[in-house]
Design a protein around this motif. Sequence first.
Motif, PDB file in Angstrom:
ATOM      1  N   PRO A 154      25.722 -33.928   4.926  1.00 32.83           N
ATOM      2  CA  PRO A 154      24.795 -32.988   5.892  1.00 32.83           C
ATOM      3  C   PRO A 154      24.934 -31.304   5.637  1.00 32.83           C
ATOM      4  O   PRO A 154      26.758 -30.970   5.521  1.00 32.83           O
ATOM      5  CB  PRO A 154      24.685 -33.501   7.014  1.00 32.83           C
ATOM      6  CG  PRO A 154      25.296 -34.525   6.793  1.00 32.83           C
ATOM      7  CD  PRO A 154      26.020 -34.572   5.386  1.00 32.83           C
ATOM      8  N   HIS A 155      24.391 -30.334   6.201  1.00 33.20           N
ATOM      9  CA  HIS A 155      24.883 -28.865   5.709  1.00 33.20           C
ATOM     10  C   HIS A 155      25.367 -28.886   6.916  1.00 33.20           C
ATOM     11  O   HIS A 155      25.246 -28.785   8.097  1.00 33.20           O
ATOM     12  CB  HIS A 155      23.358 -28.304   5.647  1.00 33.20           C
ATOM     13  CG  HIS A 155      22.490 -28.914   5.001  1.00 33.20           C
ATOM     14  ND1 HIS A 155      22.970 -29.232   3.621  1.00 33.20           N
ATOM     15  CD2 HIS A 155      21.114 -28.403   5.231  1.00 33.20           C
ATOM     16  CE1 HIS A 155      21.730 -29.444   3.077  1.00 33.20           C
ATOM     17  NE2 HIS A 155      20.707 -29.461   3.777  1.00 33.20           N
ATOM     18  N   THR A 156      27.101 -28.383   6.563  1.00 34.50           N
ATOM     19  CA  THR A 156      27.012 -27.712   7.745  1.00 34.50           C
ATOM     20  C   THR A 156      28.439 -26.140   7.836  1.00 34.50           C
ATOM     21  O   THR A 156      29.076 -25.610   8.201  1.00 34.50           O
ATOM     22  CB  THR A 156      28.674 -29.092   8.242  1.00 34.50           C
ATOM     23  OG1 THR A 156      29.418 -28.955   6.824  1.00 34.50           O
ATOM     24  CG2 THR A 156      28.070 -29.511   9.079  1.00 34.50           C
ATOM     25  N   LEU A 193      17.337 -17.382   2.962  1.00 34.66           N
ATOM     26  CA  LEU A 193      16.051 -18.193   2.798  1.00 34.66           C
ATOM     27  C   LEU A 193      16.068 -19.908   2.507  1.00 34.66           C
ATOM     28  O   LEU A 193      16.852 -20.210   2.756  1.00 34.66           O
ATOM     29  CB  LEU A 193      15.030 -17.594   1.276  1.00 34.66           C
ATOM     30  CG  LEU A 193      14.521 -16.077   1.344  1.00 34.66           C
ATOM     31  CD1 LEU A 193      14.054 -15.599  -0.071  1.00 34.66           C
ATOM     32  CD2 LEU A 193      13.919 -15.582   2.044  1.00 34.66           C
ATOM     33  N   HIS A 194      15.323 -20.521   2.586  1.00 40.75           N
ATOM     34  CA  HIS A 194      15.146 -21.648   2.428  1.00 40.75           C
ATOM     35  C   HIS A 194      15.261 -22.105   0.910  1.00 40.75           C
ATOM     36  O   HIS A 194      16.291 -23.126   0.277  1.00 40.75           O
ATOM     37  CB  HIS A 194      13.930 -23.076   3.246  1.00 40.75           C
ATOM     38  CG  HIS A 194      14.632 -24.353   2.708  1.00 40.75           C
ATOM     39  ND1 HIS A 194      14.203 -24.657   1.775  1.00 40.75           N
ATOM     40  CD2 HIS A 194      15.402 -24.984   3.945  1.00 40.75           C
ATOM     41  CE1 HIS A 194      14.763 -25.915   1.926  1.00 40.75           C
ATOM     42  NE2 HIS A 194      15.473 -26.615   3.365  1.00 40.75           N
ATOM     43  N   GLY A 195      14.398 -21.954   0.732  1.00 38.56           N
ATOM     44  CA  GLY A 195      13.972 -22.123  -0.776  1.00 38.56           C
ATOM     45  C   GLY A 195      13.178 -22.642  -1.078  1.00 38.56           C
ATOM     46  O   GLY A 195      13.126 -22.897  -2.515  1.00 38.56           O
ATOM     47  N   MET A 244      20.660 -19.192   0.729  1.00 39.90           N
ATOM     48  CA  MET A 244      19.949 -20.865   0.219  1.00 39.90           C
ATOM     49  C   MET A 244      19.958 -22.081   0.737  1.00 39.90           C
ATOM     50  O   MET A 244      21.381 -22.208   0.718  1.00 39.90           O
ATOM     51  CB  MET A 244      18.878 -20.436  -0.943  1.00 39.90           C
ATOM     52  CG  MET A 244      17.822 -19.799  -1.510  1.00 39.90           C
ATOM     53  SD  MET A 244      17.163 -19.913  -2.501  1.00 39.90           S
ATOM     54  CE  MET A 244      16.118 -18.393  -3.065  1.00 39.90           C
ATOM     55  N   ASP A 245      19.014 -22.998   0.774  1.00 35.06           N
ATOM     56  CA  ASP A 245      19.805 -24.251   1.191  1.00 35.06           C
ATOM     57  C   ASP A 245      20.330 -25.264  -0.246  1.00 35.06           C
ATOM     58  O   ASP A 245      19.157 -24.968  -0.646  1.00 35.06           O
ATOM     59  CB  ASP A 245      18.135 -24.455   2.309  1.00 35.06           C
ATOM     60  CG  ASP A 245      18.872 -26.130   2.261  1.00 35.06           C
ATOM     61  OD1 ASP A 245      18.935 -26.744   3.872  1.00 35.06           O
ATOM     62  OD2 ASP A 245      19.048 -27.373   1.756  1.00 35.06           O
ATOM     63  N   LEU A 246      21.064 -26.226  -0.052  1.00 38.35           N
ATOM     64  CA  LEU A 246      21.574 -26.769  -0.971  1.00 38.35           C
ATOM     65  C   LEU A 246      20.068 -27.776  -1.617  1.00 38.35           C
ATOM     66  O   LEU A 246      19.813 -27.957  -2.487  1.00 38.35           O
ATOM     67  CB  LEU A 246      22.024 -27.700  -0.119  1.00 38.35           C
ATOM     68  CG  LEU A 246      22.657 -28.710  -1.456  1.00 38.35           C
ATOM     69  CD1 LEU A 246      24.279 -29.005  -1.708  1.00 38.35           C
ATOM     70  CD2 LEU A 246      22.411 -30.429  -1.206  1.00 38.35           C
ATOM     71  N   HIS A 247      18.997 -27.348  -0.388  1.00 37.78           N
ATOM     72  CA  HIS A 247      17.833 -28.605  -1.056  1.00 37.78           C
ATOM     73  C   HIS A 247      16.748 -27.392  -1.751  1.00 37.78           C
ATOM     74  O   HIS A 247      15.415 -28.118  -1.577  1.00 37.78           O
ATOM     75  CB  HIS A 247      17.377 -28.730   0.188  1.00 37.78           C
ATOM     76  CG  HIS A 247      18.491 -30.583   0.660  1.00 37.78           C
ATOM     77  ND1 HIS A 247      18.509 -30.424   1.850  1.00 37.78           N
ATOM     78  CD2 HIS A 247      18.208 -31.605  -0.512  1.00 37.78           C
ATOM     79  CE1 HIS A 247      19.638 -30.925   1.416  1.00 37.78           C
ATOM     80  NE2 HIS A 247      19.327 -32.630   0.505  1.00 37.78           N
ATOM     81  N   ALA A 248      17.076 -26.206  -1.718  1.00 36.38           N
ATOM     82  CA  ALA A 248      16.300 -24.726  -2.258  1.00 36.38           C
ATOM     83  C   ALA A 248      15.882 -25.752  -4.295  1.00 36.38           C
ATOM     84  O   ALA A 248      16.806 -26.125  -4.602  1.00 36.38           O
ATOM     85  CB  ALA A 248      16.736 -23.411  -2.890  1.00 36.38           C
TER      86      ALA A 248
HETATM   87 ZN   LIG Z   1      18.946 -29.380   3.109  1.00 37.05          ZN
END
Ligand SMILES: [Zn+2]
Length: 495
Positions: free
Chosen positions: A171-173, A113-115, A147-151
Amino acid sequence: MTGRNIGNRKRVAVGGIRYEANSFSAIECPETVFEEQFIRRGRAVLAAAPANSEFFGARSVFEAASDVEVVGLLDTYPGCGSPVPHGAYERLRNEFVSLLRDAQPVNGVLLSLHGAMATDEEDDVEADLIRAVRAIVGHEVPLIVSMDLHAAVSESTASMLDGLIGFKTCPHTDYEETGRRSAELLLDAVRGASSPAVFLEPVAMITAAEAHDTNTGPLSSHMNHAQSLVDGSSVLDVSIFAAQPWLDAERTRWTVTVTYDRAECGGQARARSIARTVATDLNADIGSFRVRKTAVGDIWQSVLAFTAGPVLVADSGDSPSAGADGHSLDCLSRLIGEGLPTVLATMTHPELSIAASHSPTGAWMNGEPLAPSVEVIAAASGRFERRYPAGPVDVGSCAVVRVHNATVVITERPAMMLDTSLFDHVGLDPANFAVVQVKSAGGFRAHWTSISDRIVIVDSLGGSSSRLTELPFHKISRSSWPFSERQTVQSGELP
Ligand SMILES: [Zn+2]
């Protein structure tokens, strides 16, 4: 229903619905947001997962496990923008739930999921989806989510999970690495090798996305420290979620989560202690998360300070990868002028992109609001493959126009600019321009710095503005910084 072993084999269900909502986007999310071309079902969830995605990473773990049978449900990631029409989400959730019901019995579930997804009726879509999953599989079947770090992780979401693994990079790598670790955690749980649970500690702060960089920013030391606390036995994961700041929801604020093994003696106490320590350290360091930017009026002064190009002008306030519309001229209008160095830029404008894409090459046409008249250079399909984040894209009509020193790619729908895919698609090489306007707040650094490390971050207006206290929030908790105490903002310095 509780999962049963099928002989010695374990059945696990995998799937996801990912979307990042921005409450300040003026372009309405279409009912067709979950178009068929963006959905993979069944075996394709893993088999056709794009490289650089969570499920691409998870696939390698499942393929190496001879005792596991994977049931693909559905997976989709149409990107980001204004909150999704609730009906569109409901239809997809119902299909998701129906596929999961058909897949029963299962021994475990892995969701990607993104979050930070919201609909026009539901502020916490992740909690809603997870609740629906729990209603089918029960509370005994391990449920692991990445989840994304921006959840923006709510307490109710964390309380329903056995494991929660966030990206560790921005940035997401680490998409694949996150998927691998989530799949490994799930397999350990379904085999009975661990008994994971999640502890969540909120952090009363919301910060501009430019401060989330884990390579250069203040988050890097906190993230490194958090990772040093993972011991692989009682502490299985420590994630820091720097909520994306443009989701107007009560749940929007930073959180720290610790996934721990409740079977280990003292596991829960250690998880609580770690989560609170990491959260307290972040809160104490709040001043470091301010960002410095160039005022729009000073763009050329900053650009000309570099002796060579291309100079990347980051239009941070209008970032489509943060859900903003990409149609703001706040930054671009300052870059266009007769006799100025060459500029390459993008802009969202449905009417202009449609009109230009139907005009012959070389024709001059009304270019409002970009310019009174523009020359049409080329038209292109809006469909192409994006490398980062990986996957198919459809930006609708697409055309290239020129006005004075500027070559502008105009798209019908917002185009993420985290890599050069759009420019590659229309045959433009950013290296040939003195200035490249990149509509991104910070995520562009992962791919763009190979083109240039000469960067000007502009304090521009738009749906991803860093001036958080000036945005029309209604639901966000005023107990979170910077809303808790309105700062006296000095020129160029933003909370
Ligand atoms: Zn993000």
